[in-house]
Design a protein around this motif. Structure first.
Motif, PDB file in Angstrom:
ATOM      1  N   GLY A  11      26.384 -12.131 -61.780  1.00 28.03           N
ATOM      2  CA  GLY A  11      25.840 -13.165 -62.673  1.00 28.03           C
ATOM      3  C   GLY A  11      24.726 -12.598 -63.536  1.00 28.03           C
ATOM      4  N   ILE A  12      23.527 -13.189 -63.431  1.00 29.65           N
ATOM      5  CA  ILE A  12      22.381 -12.719 -64.222  1.00 29.65           C
ATOM      6  C   ILE A  12      21.795 -11.421 -63.662  1.00 29.65           C
ATOM      7  N   GLY A  13      22.318 -10.961 -62.517  1.00 29.69           N
ATOM      8  CA  GLY A  13      21.742  -9.785 -61.849  1.00 29.69           C
ATOM      9  C   GLY A  13      21.548  -8.576 -62.758  1.00 29.69           C
ATOM     10  N   LEU A  69      23.569 -11.791 -55.346  1.00 30.63           N
ATOM     11  CA  LEU A  69      25.002 -11.574 -55.134  1.00 30.63           C
ATOM     12  C   LEU A  69      25.694 -12.921 -54.982  1.00 30.63           C
ATOM     13  N   THR A  70      26.802 -13.082 -55.665  1.00 31.75           N
ATOM     14  CA  THR A  70      27.558 -14.335 -55.548  1.00 31.75           C
ATOM     15  C   THR A  70      28.267 -14.377 -54.195  1.00 31.75           C
ATOM     16  N   THR A  71      28.152 -15.510 -53.526  1.00 33.23           N
ATOM     17  CA  THR A  71      28.868 -15.707 -52.267  1.00 33.23           C
ATOM     18  C   THR A  71      29.783 -16.914 -52.438  1.00 33.23           C
ATOM     19  N   VAL A  80      27.289 -11.100 -48.293  1.00 34.57           N
ATOM     20  CA  VAL A  80      26.865  -9.698 -48.227  1.00 34.57           C
ATOM     21  C   VAL A  80      25.372  -9.626 -47.906  1.00 34.57           C
ATOM     22  N   ASN A  81      24.611 -10.600 -48.401  1.00 32.49           N
ATOM     23  CA  ASN A  81      23.173 -10.624 -48.105  1.00 32.49           C
ATOM     24  C   ASN A  81      22.943 -10.698 -46.599  1.00 32.49           C
ATOM     25  N   VAL A  82      23.678 -11.618 -45.951  1.00 32.76           N
ATOM     26  CA  VAL A  82      23.524 -11.771 -44.499  1.00 32.76           C
ATOM     27  C   VAL A  82      23.990 -10.490 -43.806  1.00 32.76           C
ATOM     28  N   PRO A 261      15.054 -11.158 -55.824  1.00 30.93           N
ATOM     29  CA  PRO A 261      14.547 -12.479 -56.194  1.00 30.93           C
ATOM     30  C   PRO A 261      15.020 -13.507 -55.170  1.00 30.93           C
ATOM     31  N   VAL A 262      14.321 -14.638 -55.058  1.00 32.88           N
ATOM     32  CA  VAL A 262      14.766 -15.690 -54.130  1.00 32.88           C
ATOM     33  C   VAL A 262      16.027 -16.366 -54.688  1.00 32.88           C
ATOM     34  N   HIS A 263      16.135 -16.415 -56.013  1.00 36.21           N
ATOM     35  CA  HIS A 263      17.248 -17.176 -56.599  1.00 36.21           C
ATOM     36  C   HIS A 263      18.591 -16.463 -56.456  1.00 36.21           C
ATOM     37  N   GLY A 264      19.662 -17.202 -56.850  1.00 35.57           N
ATOM     38  CA  GLY A 264      21.007 -16.656 -56.793  1.00 35.57           C
ATOM     39  C   GLY A 264      21.441 -16.097 -58.136  1.00 35.57           C
ATOM     40  N   SER A 265      22.762 -15.966 -58.301  1.00 37.65           N
ATOM     41  CA  SER A 265      23.310 -15.274 -59.471  1.00 37.65           C
ATOM     42  C   SER A 265      23.378 -16.171 -60.710  1.00 37.65           C
ATOM     43  N   ALA A 266      22.972 -17.426 -60.594  1.00 38.55           N
ATOM     44  CA  ALA A 266      22.887 -18.375 -61.725  1.00 38.55           C
ATOM     45  C   ALA A 266      24.069 -18.242 -62.685  1.00 38.55           C
ATOM     46  N   PRO A 267      25.275 -18.572 -62.218  1.00 36.17           N
ATOM     47  CA  PRO A 267      26.447 -18.401 -63.101  1.00 36.17           C
ATOM     48  C   PRO A 267      26.312 -19.184 -64.408  1.00 36.17           C
ATOM     49  N   ASP A 268      25.527 -20.267 -64.393  1.00 39.48           N
ATOM     50  CA  ASP A 268      25.354 -21.068 -65.619  1.00 39.48           C
ATOM     51  C   ASP A 268      24.594 -20.311 -66.705  1.00 39.48           C
ATOM     52  N   ARG A 274      19.166 -14.996 -71.083  1.00 40.69           N
ATOM     53  CA  ARG A 274      18.185 -16.089 -71.138  1.00 40.69           C
ATOM     54  C   ARG A 274      17.457 -16.272 -69.806  1.00 40.69           C
ATOM     55  N   ALA A 275      17.942 -15.571 -68.768  1.00 38.20           N
ATOM     56  CA  ALA A 275      17.353 -15.767 -67.433  1.00 38.20           C
ATOM     57  C   ALA A 275      15.931 -15.219 -67.403  1.00 38.20           C
ATOM     58  N   ASN A 276      15.115 -15.861 -66.623  1.00 44.04           N
ATOM     59  CA  ASN A 276      13.733 -15.399 -66.455  1.00 44.04           C
ATOM     60  C   ASN A 276      13.729 -14.144 -65.565  1.00 44.04           C
ATOM     61  N   PRO A 316      13.391 -19.728 -71.730  1.00 43.46           N
ATOM     62  CA  PRO A 316      13.420 -21.182 -71.907  1.00 43.46           C
ATOM     63  C   PRO A 316      13.153 -22.012 -70.645  1.00 43.46           C
ATOM     64  N   ASP A 317      13.374 -21.434 -69.460  1.00 40.65           N
ATOM     65  CA  ASP A 317      13.066 -22.214 -68.243  1.00 40.65           C
ATOM     66  C   ASP A 317      11.567 -22.499 -68.169  1.00 40.65           C
ATOM     67  N   LEU A 318      10.747 -21.621 -68.784  1.00 39.03           N
ATOM     68  CA  LEU A 318       9.290 -21.833 -68.753  1.00 39.03           C
ATOM     69  C   LEU A 318       8.808 -22.595 -69.982  1.00 39.03           C
TER      70      LEU A 318
HETATM   71  P1  NAI Z   1      20.904 -20.147 -58.208  1.00 45.26           P
HETATM   72  O1  NAI Z   1      19.589 -19.755 -57.644  1.00 45.26           O
HETATM   73  O2  NAI Z   1      21.758 -19.065 -58.738  1.00 45.26           O
HETATM   74  O3  NAI Z   1      20.691 -21.216 -59.374  1.00 45.26           O
HETATM   75  C1  NAI Z   1      20.040 -22.475 -59.166  1.00 45.26           C
HETATM   76  C2  NAI Z   1      19.452 -22.956 -60.490  1.00 45.26           C
HETATM   77  O4  NAI Z   1      18.293 -22.159 -60.819  1.00 45.26           O
HETATM   78  C3  NAI Z   1      20.420 -22.831 -61.661  1.00 45.26           C
HETATM   79  O5  NAI Z   1      20.255 -23.934 -62.525  1.00 45.26           O
HETATM   80  C4  NAI Z   1      19.962 -21.563 -62.351  1.00 45.26           C
HETATM   81  O6  NAI Z   1      20.241 -21.549 -63.743  1.00 45.26           O
HETATM   82  C5  NAI Z   1      18.453 -21.560 -62.084  1.00 45.26           C
HETATM   83  N1  NAI Z   1      17.957 -20.178 -62.031  1.00 45.26           N
HETATM   84  C6  NAI Z   1      18.154 -19.279 -61.039  1.00 45.26           C
HETATM   85  N2  NAI Z   1      17.588 -18.115 -61.347  1.00 45.26           N
HETATM   86  C7  NAI Z   1      17.012 -18.267 -62.557  1.00 45.26           C
HETATM   87  C8  NAI Z   1      16.282 -17.402 -63.414  1.00 45.26           C
HETATM   88  N3  NAI Z   1      16.006 -16.136 -63.085  1.00 45.26           N
HETATM   89  N4  NAI Z   1      15.844 -17.891 -64.596  1.00 45.26           N
HETATM   90  C9  NAI Z   1      16.090 -19.154 -64.962  1.00 45.26           C
HETATM   91  N5  NAI Z   1      16.760 -20.033 -64.171  1.00 45.26           N
HETATM   92  C10 NAI Z   1      17.234 -19.585 -62.994  1.00 45.26           C
HETATM   93  O7  NAI Z   1      21.661 -20.954 -57.055  1.00 45.26           O
HETATM   94  P2  NAI Z   1      23.188 -21.410 -56.938  1.00 45.26           P
HETATM   95  O8  NAI Z   1      23.711 -21.840 -58.265  1.00 45.26           O
HETATM   96  O9  NAI Z   1      23.175 -22.347 -55.816  1.00 45.26           O
HETATM   97  O10 NAI Z   1      23.959 -20.111 -56.468  1.00 45.26           O
HETATM   98  C11 NAI Z   1      24.733 -19.280 -57.326  1.00 45.26           C
HETATM   99  C12 NAI Z   1      25.285 -18.122 -56.493  1.00 45.26           C
HETATM  100  O11 NAI Z   1      24.210 -17.277 -56.048  1.00 45.26           O
HETATM  101  C13 NAI Z   1      26.047 -18.546 -55.237  1.00 45.26           C
HETATM  102  O12 NAI Z   1      27.211 -17.732 -55.131  1.00 45.26           O
HETATM  103  C14 NAI Z   1      25.090 -18.257 -54.105  1.00 45.26           C
HETATM  104  O13 NAI Z   1      25.728 -17.973 -52.892  1.00 45.26           O
HETATM  105  C15 NAI Z   1      24.361 -17.040 -54.648  1.00 45.26           C
HETATM  106  N6  NAI Z   1      23.015 -16.832 -54.065  1.00 45.26           N
HETATM  107  C16 NAI Z   1      22.655 -15.536 -53.825  1.00 45.26           C
HETATM  108  C17 NAI Z   1      21.407 -15.240 -53.339  1.00 45.26           C
HETATM  109  C18 NAI Z   1      21.053 -13.795 -53.124  1.00 45.26           C
HETATM  110  O14 NAI Z   1      21.801 -12.909 -53.495  1.00 45.26           O
HETATM  111  N7  NAI Z   1      19.908 -13.492 -52.505  1.00 45.26           N
HETATM  112  C19 NAI Z   1      20.415 -16.301 -53.065  1.00 45.26           C
HETATM  113  C20 NAI Z   1      20.880 -17.631 -53.406  1.00 45.26           C
HETATM  114  C21 NAI Z   1      22.146 -17.879 -53.882  1.00 45.26           C
END
Ligand code: NAI
Length: 340
Positions: A11-13, A69-71, A80-82, A261-268, A274-276, A316-318
């Motif tokens: 994703g945004i990785g 990583l997308t799961t 894969v993270n686990v 990062p704590v967040h995921g791959s943000a496929p959107d 545009r990702a932060n 834009p998220d900020l």
């Molecule tokens: P997500 O964290 O990817 O996204 C949740 C929301 O936060 C979305 O609206 C996204 O656009 C926004 N967001 C996330 N990171 C952002 C950034 N850097 N800048 C701006 N906005 C950001 O969570 P979601 O959608 O539940 O998961 C997507 C995939 O990521 C899934 O396959 C999930 O399993 C995986 N995942 C992987 C993680 C890891 O590798 N450590 C942790 C969490 C989820």
């Protein structure tokens, strides 16, 4: 020269990884990155989410900066993270949440750290379906909680508090209902706390803790908890300080560490630049601290804070409506670094 495995992820990785590498390079710390694939990107290239070459690199460097990583949800391959956390016994997941001036958050002065047990609990992967007459009629999951596992994560949290001049550790549990699994965690928490009389220890039931975190987050300092509770509360904590784009975490073991990062791959957002990049850059800061490059780590942290506070070059998220790209924000942080 430090040797570190670099996993851009899905994703945004790749976008945020490029941004973080740019900023780390600008800090002057010399790192030889060994680029490797994992997750969906690896399935597409190698047919497996965790290729042997990636594991071999990690066994060599014992260190990684990793994008999300997308799961697949439900079926598909196991996270894969686990798998990485279990393979390298990365038992401590350290996730700080700290207010940054210039972000749109209802809270200021939040400065807490969630220390999450990373290898046991309900994430141990001991679960199965029960089928009857060709139909799934139930699913069962076993939470594994060991004395050794509780002791090392709770001791890690108290030592972390001690080394980082923090004053309090909150043990988060659900021992009123989960009397064995959460009960053991709490019992050992009380034992370990006695070894650290100079650090205040308090206990919170997880549901009440979630409410208190959004009512009065400033009361918290270090929180230590089991795997699932820590996963949920750390996303909540990210929300307290401006969102998932801003928070990073370290997965620490005795002999290896992975920063992400704590967040995921943000496929959107994938592919839109545009990702932060802040969360990934702050994961890099945690990596530099681990490597003993504390001066560079503090400079990057300061540059990130300054760029976010000024608000001219933020994604834009900020700042809704902003056209600033991931790489432009990284360039602004890199430029700020040189002026510090
Ligand atoms: P997500 O964290 O990817 O996204 C949740 C929301 O936060 C979305 O609206 C996204 O656009 C926004 N967001 C996330 N990171 C952002 C950034 N850097 N800048 C701006 N906005 C950001 O969570 P979601 O959608 O539940 O998961 C997507 C995939 O990521 C899934 O396959 C999930 O399993 C995986 N995942 C992987 C993680 C890891 O590798 N450590 C942790 C969490 C989820």
């Amino acid at each position: 020269m430090h040797h570190v495995t670099l996993i851009p992820g899905d994703g945004i990785g790749p976008e945020i990884t490029q941004a973080a590498v740019r900023v780390i390079e600008a800090s002057g710390v010399a790192i030889a990155w060994d680029r490797q694939l994992a997750g969906m990107a690896a399935v597409e290239a190698d047919g497996t989410p965790l290729p042997e070459s990636t594991l071999a690199s990690l066994r060599r460097t014992r260190l990684a900066l990793k994008g999300p990583l997308t799961t697949p949800v439900g079926g598909g391959y196991r996270s894969v993270n686990v798998a990485l956390r279990q393979e390298f016994d990365l038992f401590a997941n350290v996730r700080p949440a700290c207010s940054l001036a210039g972000t749109q958050s209802p809270f200021q002065n939040v400065d807490l750290v969630i220390v999450r047990e990373n290898t046991e609990g309900l994430y141990a992967g001991v679960e199965h379906f029960i089928k009857a007459q060709g139909q799934t009629i139930a699913a069962e999951s076993t939470a594994i909680v060991t004395r050794a596992g509780c002791e090392r994560i709770i001791d890690y949290a108290f030592r972390y508090a001690e080394q980082n001049r923090r004053r309090k550790v909150t043990i988060v549990h659900k021992a009123n209902i989960l009397k064995c699994t959460s009960g053991l965690f709490l019992e050992i928490g009380r034992e370990v706390a006695q070894r650290y009389p100079h650090i205040q220890c308090e206990e919170r039931i997880v549901d009440a803790c979630a409410m208190q975190l959004v009512m009065n987050p400033q009361q918290f300092d270090v929180l230590v908890t089991t795997n699932l509770f820590g996963d949920i509360l750390s996303d909540l904590a990210a929300g307290l300080v401006g969102g998932l784009g801003l928070t990073a975490g370290a997965n620490i073991g005795q002999e290896a560490a992975i920063f992400e990062p704590v967040h995921g791959s943000a496929p959107d957002l994938a592919g839109q630049n545009r990702a932060n990049p802040t969360a990934m850059i702050l994961a890099g800061v945690m990596l530099l601290d681990y490597l003993g490059e504390t001066q560079a780590a503090r400079r990057i942290e300061q540059a990130v804070r300054a760029v976010i506070e000024e608000g001219a070059w933020v994604t834009p998220d900020l700042k809704p409506g902003s056209t600033c790209t991931t790489l432009q924000m990284a360039e602004a942080i890199a430029a700020k670094l040189t002026s510090l």
